[in-house]
Design a protein around this motif. Structure first.
Motif, PDB file in Angstrom:
ATOM      1  N   GLN A  19     -20.884  -9.148 110.377  1.00 37.79           N
ATOM      2  CA  GLN A  19     -20.200 -10.385 109.993  1.00 37.79           C
ATOM      3  C   GLN A  19     -19.747 -11.182 111.213  1.00 37.79           C
ATOM      4  O   GLN A  19     -19.719 -12.410 111.182  1.00 37.79           O
ATOM      5  CB  GLN A  19     -18.997 -10.058 109.104  1.00 37.79           C
ATOM      6  N   ILE A  20     -19.373 -10.487 112.285  1.00 31.63           N
ATOM      7  CA  ILE A  20     -18.824 -11.194 113.455  1.00 31.63           C
ATOM      8  C   ILE A  20     -19.709 -11.048 114.692  1.00 31.63           C
ATOM      9  O   ILE A  20     -19.306 -11.435 115.788  1.00 31.63           O
ATOM     10  CB  ILE A  20     -17.407 -10.678 113.780  1.00 31.63           C
ATOM     11  N   ARG A  21     -20.915 -10.504 114.530  1.00 32.80           N
ATOM     12  CA  ARG A  21     -21.780 -10.178 115.667  1.00 32.80           C
ATOM     13  C   ARG A  21     -21.957 -11.348 116.630  1.00 32.80           C
ATOM     14  O   ARG A  21     -21.778 -11.218 117.842  1.00 32.80           O
ATOM     15  CB  ARG A  21     -23.145  -9.695 115.165  1.00 32.80           C
ATOM     16  N   GLU A  22     -22.342 -12.483 116.102  1.00 32.08           N
ATOM     17  CA  GLU A  22     -22.670 -13.623 116.961  1.00 32.08           C
ATOM     18  C   GLU A  22     -21.476 -14.050 117.811  1.00 32.08           C
ATOM     19  O   GLU A  22     -21.587 -14.217 119.032  1.00 32.08           O
ATOM     20  CB  GLU A  22     -23.156 -14.792 116.103  1.00 32.08           C
ATOM     21  N   MET A  38      -2.196  -2.278 114.375  1.00 37.06           N
ATOM     22  CA  MET A  38      -1.933  -3.694 114.092  1.00 37.06           C
ATOM     23  C   MET A  38      -2.897  -4.205 113.024  1.00 37.06           C
ATOM     24  O   MET A  38      -4.105  -3.970 113.098  1.00 37.06           O
ATOM     25  CB  MET A  38      -2.098  -4.519 115.368  1.00 37.06           C
ATOM     26  N   GLY A  39      -2.353  -4.881 112.035  1.00 40.54           N
ATOM     27  CA  GLY A  39      -3.184  -5.555 111.052  1.00 40.54           C
ATOM     28  C   GLY A  39      -3.598  -6.918 111.577  1.00 40.54           C
ATOM     29  O   GLY A  39      -2.840  -7.569 112.310  1.00 40.54           O
ATOM     30  N   HIS A  40      -4.804  -7.365 111.223  1.00 46.43           N
ATOM     31  CA  HIS A  40      -5.280  -8.671 111.713  1.00 46.43           C
ATOM     32  C   HIS A  40      -6.438  -9.169 110.866  1.00 46.43           C
ATOM     33  O   HIS A  40      -7.010  -8.435 110.054  1.00 46.43           O
ATOM     34  CB  HIS A  40      -5.708  -8.576 113.182  1.00 46.43           C
ATOM     35  N   GLY A  41      -6.797 -10.428 111.056  1.00 47.40           N
ATOM     36  CA  GLY A  41      -7.924 -11.031 110.364  1.00 47.40           C
ATOM     37  C   GLY A  41      -9.239 -10.666 111.039  1.00 47.40           C
ATOM     38  O   GLY A  41      -9.282 -10.322 112.221  1.00 47.40           O
ATOM     39  N   LYS A  42     -10.330 -10.763 110.298  1.00 46.90           N
ATOM     40  CA  LYS A  42     -11.648 -10.408 110.837  1.00 46.90           C
ATOM     41  C   LYS A  42     -12.032 -11.268 112.040  1.00 46.90           C
ATOM     42  O   LYS A  42     -12.532 -10.765 113.044  1.00 46.90           O
ATOM     43  CB  LYS A  42     -12.709 -10.543 109.740  1.00 46.90           C
ATOM     44  N   HIS A  43     -11.795 -12.554 111.934  1.00 46.82           N
ATOM     45  CA  HIS A  43     -12.293 -13.450 112.975  1.00 46.82           C
ATOM     46  C   HIS A  43     -11.400 -13.472 114.218  1.00 46.82           C
ATOM     47  O   HIS A  43     -11.769 -14.068 115.228  1.00 46.82           O
ATOM     48  CB  HIS A  43     -12.497 -14.855 112.406  1.00 46.82           C
ATOM     49  N   TYR A  44     -10.265 -12.803 114.154  1.00 49.57           N
ATOM     50  CA  TYR A  44      -9.441 -12.662 115.359  1.00 49.57           C
ATOM     51  C   TYR A  44     -10.101 -11.711 116.351  1.00 49.57           C
ATOM     52  O   TYR A  44      -9.872 -11.795 117.554  1.00 49.57           O
ATOM     53  CB  TYR A  44      -8.052 -12.158 114.974  1.00 49.57           C
ATOM     54  N   ILE A  45     -10.971 -10.819 115.870  1.00 50.35           N
ATOM     55  CA  ILE A  45     -11.593  -9.815 116.741  1.00 50.35           C
ATOM     56  C   ILE A  45     -12.374 -10.471 117.870  1.00 50.35           C
ATOM     57  O   ILE A  45     -12.372  -9.985 119.009  1.00 50.35           O
ATOM     58  CB  ILE A  45     -12.520  -8.897 115.916  1.00 50.35           C
ATOM     59  N   ALA A  46     -13.059 -11.565 117.565  1.00 49.53           N
ATOM     60  CA  ALA A  46     -13.891 -12.230 118.572  1.00 49.53           C
ATOM     61  C   ALA A  46     -13.122 -13.268 119.384  1.00 49.53           C
ATOM     62  O   ALA A  46     -13.714 -14.011 120.170  1.00 49.53           O
ATOM     63  CB  ALA A  46     -15.091 -12.891 117.901  1.00 49.53           C
ATOM     64  N   SER A  47     -11.813 -13.304 119.247  1.00 44.91           N
ATOM     65  CA  SER A  47     -10.996 -14.254 119.993  1.00 44.91           C
ATOM     66  C   SER A  47     -10.811 -13.783 121.432  1.00 44.91           C
ATOM     67  O   SER A  47     -10.713 -12.586 121.711  1.00 44.91           O
ATOM     68  CB  SER A  47      -9.623 -14.396 119.324  1.00 44.91           C
ATOM     69  N   ASN A 101     -20.502 -11.280 120.421  1.00 47.16           N
ATOM     70  CA  ASN A 101     -21.388 -11.300 121.595  1.00 47.16           C
ATOM     71  C   ASN A 101     -21.061 -12.464 122.522  1.00 47.16           C
ATOM     72  O   ASN A 101     -21.065 -12.327 123.746  1.00 47.16           O
ATOM     73  CB  ASN A 101     -22.847 -11.390 121.143  1.00 47.16           C
ATOM     74  N   GLU A 102     -20.789 -13.608 121.936  1.00 45.59           N
ATOM     75  CA  GLU A 102     -20.471 -14.798 122.725  1.00 45.59           C
ATOM     76  C   GLU A 102     -19.186 -14.589 123.538  1.00 45.59           C
ATOM     77  O   GLU A 102     -19.127 -14.930 124.723  1.00 45.59           O
ATOM     78  CB  GLU A 102     -20.321 -15.994 121.773  1.00 45.59           C
ATOM     79  N   THR A 103     -18.165 -14.011 122.918  1.00 41.65           N
ATOM     80  CA  THR A 103     -16.897 -13.777 123.615  1.00 41.65           C
ATOM     81  C   THR A 103     -17.061 -12.759 124.732  1.00 41.65           C
ATOM     82  O   THR A 103     -16.552 -12.940 125.845  1.00 41.65           O
ATOM     83  CB  THR A 103     -15.832 -13.278 122.614  1.00 41.65           C
ATOM     84  N   ALA A 104     -17.781 -11.656 124.464  1.00 41.64           N
ATOM     85  CA  ALA A 104     -17.973 -10.616 125.472  1.00 41.64           C
ATOM     86  C   ALA A 104     -18.782 -11.131 126.655  1.00 41.64           C
ATOM     87  O   ALA A 104     -18.497 -10.787 127.821  1.00 41.64           O
ATOM     88  CB  ALA A 104     -18.658  -9.409 124.848  1.00 41.64           C
ATOM     89  N   LYS A 105     -19.764 -11.959 126.386  1.00 41.02           N
ATOM     90  CA  LYS A 105     -20.556 -12.528 127.483  1.00 41.02           C
ATOM     91  C   LYS A 105     -19.695 -13.440 128.340  1.00 41.02           C
ATOM     92  O   LYS A 105     -19.776 -13.424 129.575  1.00 41.02           O
ATOM     93  CB  LYS A 105     -21.749 -13.302 126.918  1.00 41.02           C
ATOM     94  N   ASP A 106     -18.839 -14.208 127.693  1.00 39.81           N
ATOM     95  CA  ASP A 106     -17.964 -15.122 128.413  1.00 39.81           C
ATOM     96  C   ASP A 106     -16.944 -14.364 129.254  1.00 39.81           C
ATOM     97  O   ASP A 106     -16.650 -14.737 130.386  1.00 39.81           O
ATOM     98  CB  ASP A 106     -17.254 -16.031 127.407  1.00 39.81           C
ATOM     99  N   MET A 107     -16.402 -13.273 128.708  1.00 39.70           N
ATOM    100  CA  MET A 107     -15.329 -12.546 129.394  1.00 39.70           C
ATOM    101  C   MET A 107     -15.831 -11.537 130.416  1.00 39.70           C
ATOM    102  O   MET A 107     -15.216 -11.343 131.456  1.00 39.70           O
ATOM    103  CB  MET A 107     -14.459 -11.825 128.357  1.00 39.70           C
ATOM    104  N   TYR A 108     -16.963 -10.859 130.100  1.00 38.65           N
ATOM    105  CA  TYR A 108     -17.424  -9.762 130.963  1.00 38.65           C
ATOM    106  C   TYR A 108     -18.848  -9.940 131.487  1.00 38.65           C
ATOM    107  O   TYR A 108     -19.325  -9.105 132.260  1.00 38.65           O
ATOM    108  CB  TYR A 108     -17.367  -8.434 130.196  1.00 38.65           C
ATOM    109  N   GLY A 109     -19.543 -10.991 131.019  1.00 41.15           N
ATOM    110  CA  GLY A 109     -20.928 -11.182 131.429  1.00 41.15           C
ATOM    111  C   GLY A 109     -21.882 -10.203 130.767  1.00 41.15           C
ATOM    112  O   GLY A 109     -22.983  -9.968 131.258  1.00 41.15           O
ATOM    113  N   ILE A 110     -21.464  -9.621 129.636  1.00 40.10           N
ATOM    114  CA  ILE A 110     -22.270  -8.605 128.942  1.00 40.10           C
ATOM    115  C   ILE A 110     -23.086  -9.264 127.829  1.00 40.10           C
ATOM    116  O   ILE A 110     -22.566 -10.050 127.045  1.00 40.10           O
ATOM    117  CB  ILE A 110     -21.361  -7.516 128.333  1.00 40.10           C
ATOM    118  N   GLU A 111     -24.371  -8.937 127.792  1.00 36.59           N
ATOM    119  CA  GLU A 111     -25.234  -9.418 126.718  1.00 36.59           C
ATOM    120  C   GLU A 111     -25.197  -8.426 125.546  1.00 36.59           C
ATOM    121  O   GLU A 111     -25.138  -7.215 125.745  1.00 36.59           O
ATOM    122  CB  GLU A 111     -26.679  -9.551 127.211  1.00 36.59           C
TER     123      GLU A 111
END
Length: 712
Positions: free
Chosen positions: A657-660, A625-634, A663-673
């Motif tokens: 480019q999308i680290r911050e 699937m093709g997608h935009g960079k900032h969709y990854i952290a959605s 990390n915020e999305t993963a912490k919200d979804m899985y509690g992972i730092e």
């Protein structure tokens, strides 16, 4: 000698050269030597497109000579000269391909570009669709004078036309100091006429990438190039027979040829045009191809064109620099009441450019105040994102960043031409009034060049930015009443449809939900239409009956079902303009993502080009699937397959480019730092080996190892 004879003689000459080069390279390295052009998944694209053959060795290239020779028909039918012209272009590609057998960079250290990568072809997608690149010109031979060469090149450049140079005009441009390269859309392809093979390769790959034209479908390629690629040729006299044969191939592709050579030539309306006054070629060429130009006359002392968007201003060429990382700087668009705005008022508070020492780093801000009965505050960030494009279209000005982290360099050449800070205001006023005329009735620009004032103004601007961010954070797919379609890319991918939501931007990365909303407001009958979301069939995959009906209608029946959140079940189509592409990595049950800027191998054993070749052209490819960079952290990224926790590998540059947000999305979804550190890249998984990847994932305790296998 007739025109027919010139074409046939030229094609024979090109074929003889190809036969000589191919036989010579086979004699040197043997028939089993590998043959590939850099960073492409389309082999030798002209042979692949027209003959349907994947050439991967010198022996296969040698065997293809027979097929190419068979294309060069010899009779008095018009079809024969055009067919021979196409064969001539393929023979040109064969000559150039031989240069890449012993080295991947035969043009390194020269003035010439040579082969175009797939990434460069895809980079053209969005500007071609938007009309920022309205067409291409291939200029062959030397102009009557070096001054006229520059005048014509810059004339095309100022109109947004992408310029390819072949032969003597390159030397003229170099002598006159013309800035050249892919970013500024003036490319010196090669010294000899057979370098035209690289241009035809680019064209046929565009048809495969964006139009999903299949290898071997000659008629499909000709229809696509005629209807969707606005190109033409300018050939200065004396025109050799071999160039005449190449011109016949160009005409077959739908590209008019304009020349001032009368030697055994006759005019063919809108195809072969004899024009003695070479200074008229620009208008003649554009008219012949039927190109519609978007030109806004802006009162500034230097050129304004999308061709300058990639221009780099080096420190030694810089008059002044605006640097938001070291000084208080920002750009802001804000909505005012009509009574508070004086249309076309441009105010410079503080020092003008001619009052500042050369080489200075300065504090500067510009605030654009707009008013209109249809204006909405939601449109402000849309306007601001366009400022980057607007200012980069100014010749001699470089803009990067946004908000309060902008960087602007103004060249010494611009200063000497009379460019001043007030001209930044002229550009912003003209472009905002022209591009957003349905919502902006009045516009004024305030430019402040004063450190003390900008320190206070920046605080206020940051309050505005923070308030917007908080609002955008609360904007989810569930919180909005409608989605939007985007079919801008149908100019090149006829069946592709993007469905843009707050949590899934367009795959090109350039169209957010707010952008689509603004586009719809600006042009209700345009490319972005309202898509209702009242009949949800499956929340997990994001399947809506409304969405299915919309994509079926907008794709003219090519698509029946699309899910918004799944990689496996009817994923959204890809046109070829995508910033990134993801694919399933079966050993880890994860997903690998790569981006256009990364040329290396992924753990799938494929490069970006190779992964991208499996999708694009408006087709659905489950698993890719093709997608935009900032969709990854959605939160909606791969929601049906478990979310961003499936992400196991991506290039380090993209990760940073999308680290911050990742990390915020993963912490919200899985509690992972610090989830980004759990994602492998080329630095900690350098060989892209699946076992190496699994070892890394086990070492960091990646959540994918606890997820269910993909249901493939």
């Amino acid at each position: 000698m007739s025109l027919f004879e010139r074409v046939f003689r030229g094609s024979d000459e090109m074929f003889a050269k190809a036969e000589q080069e191919v036989n010579q390279i086979v004699a040197e390295v043997g028939p089993d030597a590998p043959l590939s052009l850099p960073s492409t998944a389309y082999f030798l694209a002209c042979i692949y497109a027209y003959l349907g053959k994947k050439v991967t060795t010198t022996g296969e290239l040698q065997a293809a000579l027979t097929d190419v020779k068979a294309m060069m028909l010899r009779d008095n039918r018009t079809h024969a000269i055009f067919q021979s012209g196409v064969g001539t272009a393929i023979a040109a590609e064969m000559i150039e391909a031989c240069k890449y057998v012993k080295t991947a960079a035969p043009y390194e250290g020269t003035a010439y570009h040579g082969h175009f990568t797939d990434a460069e072809v895809r980079e053209l997608g969005v500007p071609l669709v938007t009309g920022d690149i309205p067409g291409f010109v291939v200029m062959i031979g030397a102009a009557p004078s070096k001054e006229e060469a520059v005048e014509t090149i810059k004339g095309y450049q100022s109109r947004g036309i992408f310029v390819f140079l072949i032969g003597g005009i390159i030397e003229q441009a170099v002598e006159m100091g013309v800035s050249m390269g892919f970013p500024v859309r003036v490319v010196p392809v090669g010294e000899e006429i057979w370098s035209v093979g690289h241009v035809i390769s680019l064209v046929v790959r565009a048809a495969m990438i964006f139009g999903n034209i299949q290898p071997g479908d000659c008629e499909g390629f000709h229809n696509y190039t005629f209807e969707r690629i606005n190109a033409f040729v300018n050939a200065y006299k004396p025109v050799s027979d071999i160039t005449v044969a190449c011109g016949a191939g160009a005409i077959k592709l739908g590209f008019p040829v304009i020349t001032n050579d009368h030697d055994d030539m006759w005019a063919v309306p809108k195809s072969l045009i004899i024009c003695d006054d070479t200074r008229d070629w620009i208008d003649t060429s554009i008219e012949a191809r039927g190109i519609k130009l978007k030109i806004t006359k802006i009162d500034i002392p230097v050129s304004f064109s999308s061709a300058f968007e990639g221009e780099i201003i080096r420190k030694g060429d810089m008059q002044v620099e605006v640097d938001g990382s070291r000084k208080d700087c920002f750009e802001l668009v804000t909505t005012r009441d009509a009574s508070e705005v004086e249309d076309h008022k441009i105010e410079v508070i503080g020092s003008e450019l001619d009052e500042i020492p050369c080489g200075s780093k300065i504090s500067l801000s510009y605030t654009v105040e707009v008013a209109g009965k249809n204006m909405q505050p939601d449109f402000e960030p849309v306007f601001e994102r366009k400022i980057h494009q607007f200012l980069n279209c100014v010749e001699g000005l470089m803009h990067t960043g946004q908000r309060d982290m902008i960087r602007v360099r103004i060249s010494k050449a611009d200063y000497e031409a009379g460019f001043r800070f007030r001209h930044i205001g002229e550009v912003l006023y003209a472009k905002i009034k022209s591009e957003f005329d349905t919502v902006v009735d009045k516009c004024q620009v305030r430019i402040v060049v004063d450190e003390a004032q900008n320190a206070e103004l920046r605080k206020h601007a940051n309050e505005v930015f923070n308030a917007r961010d908080e609002r955008l954070k609360t904007m989810t797919d569930e919180s909005v009443p409608v989605f939007y379609s985007c079919i801008m890319c149908q100019a090149f991918s006829p069946s592709h449809v993007c469905v843009v939501t707050p949590e899934r931007l367009g795959l090109c990365g350039a169209v957010s939900w707010l952008d689509a909303k603004a586009t719809n407001e600006l042009d209700p009958q345009g490319p972005c239409q309202v898509v209702t979301k009242e009949r949800c069939l499956d929340e997990r995959t994001g399947r809506y009956e409304d969405v299915d009906e919309a994509v079926c209608s907008l794709s003219h029946g090519a698509l029946e079902h699309v899910t918004l959140y799944s990689l496996l079940e009817d994923p959204m189509t890809s046109c070829g303009c995508f910033e990134c592409i993801c694919g399933i990595e079966p050993c880890s049950n994860g997903v690998v993502i790569t981006c256009r800027e990364y040329a290396g191998i992924t753990p799938l054993g494929m490069t970006f080009s190779e992964m991208a070749s499996m999708t694009g052209g408006g087709v659905q490819t489950p698993g890719f699937m093709g997608h935009g960079k900032h969709y990854i952290a959605s939160h909606k990224f791969l929601k049906a397959e478990g979310g961003v926790g499936r992400l196991v590998w991506m290039p380090s540059e993209l990760k940073e480019q999308i680290r911050e947000k990742l990390n915020e999305t993963a912490k919200d979804m899985y509690g992972i730092e610090n989830f980004a550190d759990m994602v492998a890249d080329e630095t900690n998984c350098p060989n892209g080996d699946p076992e190496e990847l699994l070892n890394f994932l086990a070492e960091v305790g990646h959540p994918v190892l606890g997820m269910d296998p993909f249901d493939i």
